[in-house]
Write a protein that holds these residues in place. Structure first.
Motif, short mmCIF file in Angstrom:
data_model
loop_
_atom_site.label_atom_id
_atom_site.label_comp_id
_atom_site.label_asym_id
_atom_site.label_seq_id
_atom_site.Cartn_x
_atom_site.Cartn_y
_atom_site.Cartn_z
N ILE A 86 0.84 -1.19 0.00
CA ILE A 86 0.00 0.00 0.00
C ILE A 86 0.88 1.25 0.00
N ALA A 87 1.72 1.43 1.02
CA ALA A 87 2.59 2.62 1.04
C ALA A 87 3.56 2.61 -0.12
N GLU A 88 4.06 1.42 -0.49
CA GLU A 88 5.06 1.36 -1.56
C GLU A 88 4.46 1.32 -2.96
N ASP A 89 3.18 0.89 -3.09
CA ASP A 89 2.69 0.66 -4.44
C ASP A 89 1.37 1.35 -4.79
N ASP A 90 0.82 2.13 -3.89
CA ASP A 90 -0.42 2.84 -4.20
C ASP A 90 -0.07 4.26 -4.64
N PRO A 91 -0.26 4.58 -5.92
CA PRO A 91 0.12 5.91 -6.40
C PRO A 91 -0.71 7.04 -5.79
N ALA A 92 -1.85 6.73 -5.21
CA ALA A 92 -2.70 7.78 -4.63
C ALA A 92 -2.19 8.27 -3.28
N VAL A 93 -1.37 7.47 -2.61
CA VAL A 93 -0.90 7.85 -1.27
C VAL A 93 0.11 8.99 -1.38
N ASP A 94 -0.17 10.07 -0.63
CA ASP A 94 0.73 11.24 -0.59
C ASP A 94 1.60 11.26 0.65
N ALA A 95 1.09 10.69 1.74
CA ALA A 95 1.82 10.76 3.01
C ALA A 95 1.49 9.55 3.86
N LEU A 96 2.42 9.23 4.74
CA LEU A 96 2.26 8.11 5.67
C LEU A 96 2.45 8.64 7.08
N VAL A 97 1.49 8.34 7.96
CA VAL A 97 1.63 8.70 9.36
C VAL A 97 2.49 7.64 10.02
N VAL A 98 3.53 8.08 10.72
CA VAL A 98 4.47 7.18 11.38
C VAL A 98 4.70 7.63 12.81
N SER A 99 5.19 6.72 13.62
CA SER A 99 5.63 7.06 14.97
C SER A 99 7.12 7.39 14.90
N PRO A 100 7.69 7.97 15.94
CA PRO A 100 9.14 8.18 15.93
C PRO A 100 9.92 6.88 15.71
N GLU A 101 9.38 5.77 16.19
CA GLU A 101 10.03 4.46 16.04
C GLU A 101 10.04 4.00 14.59
N THR A 102 8.97 4.26 13.84
CA THR A 102 8.87 3.76 12.47
C THR A 102 9.25 4.79 11.41
N ALA A 103 9.54 6.03 11.81
CA ALA A 103 9.90 7.08 10.85
C ALA A 103 11.08 6.69 9.95
N PRO A 104 12.12 6.03 10.46
CA PRO A 104 13.24 5.67 9.57
C PRO A 104 12.84 4.75 8.42
N GLU A 105 11.74 4.02 8.54
CA GLU A 105 11.30 3.11 7.47
C GLU A 105 10.81 3.87 6.24
N LEU A 106 10.53 5.15 6.38
CA LEU A 106 10.04 5.94 5.25
C LEU A 106 11.05 5.98 4.10
N GLU A 107 12.33 5.98 4.43
CA GLU A 107 13.36 5.99 3.38
C GLU A 107 13.27 4.72 2.53
N GLU A 108 13.12 3.57 3.18
CA GLU A 108 12.98 2.29 2.48
C GLU A 108 11.71 2.29 1.62
N ILE A 109 10.62 2.81 2.19
CA ILE A 109 9.35 2.87 1.45
C ILE A 109 9.51 3.73 0.20
N ASN A 110 10.17 4.88 0.33
CA ASN A 110 10.34 5.76 -0.83
C ASN A 110 11.28 5.16 -1.87
N ASP A 111 12.29 4.41 -1.43
CA ASP A 111 13.13 3.69 -2.39
C ASP A 111 12.29 2.71 -3.18
N ARG A 112 11.41 1.99 -2.49
CA ARG A 112 10.55 1.01 -3.16
C ARG A 112 9.55 1.71 -4.10
N ARG A 113 9.05 2.86 -3.68
CA ARG A 113 8.13 3.61 -4.56
C ARG A 113 8.84 4.03 -5.85
N ARG A 114 10.07 4.50 -5.71
CA ARG A 114 10.84 4.89 -6.90
C ARG A 114 11.03 3.70 -7.83
N GLU A 115 11.28 2.51 -7.26
CA GLU A 115 11.43 1.30 -8.07
C GLU A 115 10.15 1.00 -8.85
#
Length: 155
Positions: A86-115
């Motif tokens: 969903i976060a990596e493959d749904d083109p409609a998603v503009d933003a993801l709500v994260v906790s401080p603990e999961t915020a670093p995962e956003l970089e991996e998600i964006n790498d996957r979105r670019r792929e």
């Protein structure tokens, strides 16, 4: 902005409600709640613990969002069967709500979105919700019987 928030959300607690509030506040184009499947919920636990069944979690999330949604947002709950789905493959998603603990995962998600040929998404970091003892509220602490869903110590 179309906002996603993802998690197991079971047992549901005030920290989860904070995530939902942030998604609802910023999700003027809609909100998708990516709720882990029963299998993924078990796979992604760092410590094994009891997790309510998917249908029960859907009901609890729906009830919580209905109580929190003062903006009358369009909200969809989808089953999440892989970690970044969903976060990596749904083109409609503009933003993801994260906790401080999961915020670093956003970089991996964006790498996957670019792929996938998609634009990167923004992160909306919701602060931890603290229990009465000053530690963060977590489902693990609730299941262990330390605190209740609002962070009050159980005696």
């Amino acid at each position: 902005m179309y906002v996603a928030v993802a998690g197991t959300f079971g047992p549901l607690h005030d920290g989860h409600r904070t995530l939902f509030e942030h998604a609802l506040r910023f999700g003027d184009d809609g909100v998708v709640v990516a709720l882990t499947s029963d299998d993924l919920a078990v796979e992604t636990r760092h410590q094994p613990r009891e997790i309510p069944a998917f249908d029960e979690r859907v009901r609890q999330v729906t009830d919580a969002i209905d109580r929190l949604d003062e903006w009358n947002r369009d909200v969809e709950i989808r089953e999440l069967t892989s970690e970044y789905e969903i976060a990596e493959d749904d083109p409609a998603v503009d933003a993801l709500v994260v906790s401080p603990e999961t915020a670093p995962e956003l970089e991996e998600i964006n790498d996957r979105r670019r792929e996938h040929g998609l634009e990167p998404i923004s992160g909306i970091v919701a602060p931890y919700t603290l229990a009465d003892d000053g530690e963060r509220i977590s489902s693990t602490r609730i299941v262990a019987g330390e605190i209740d869903e609002h962070g009050a110590r159980i005696e």
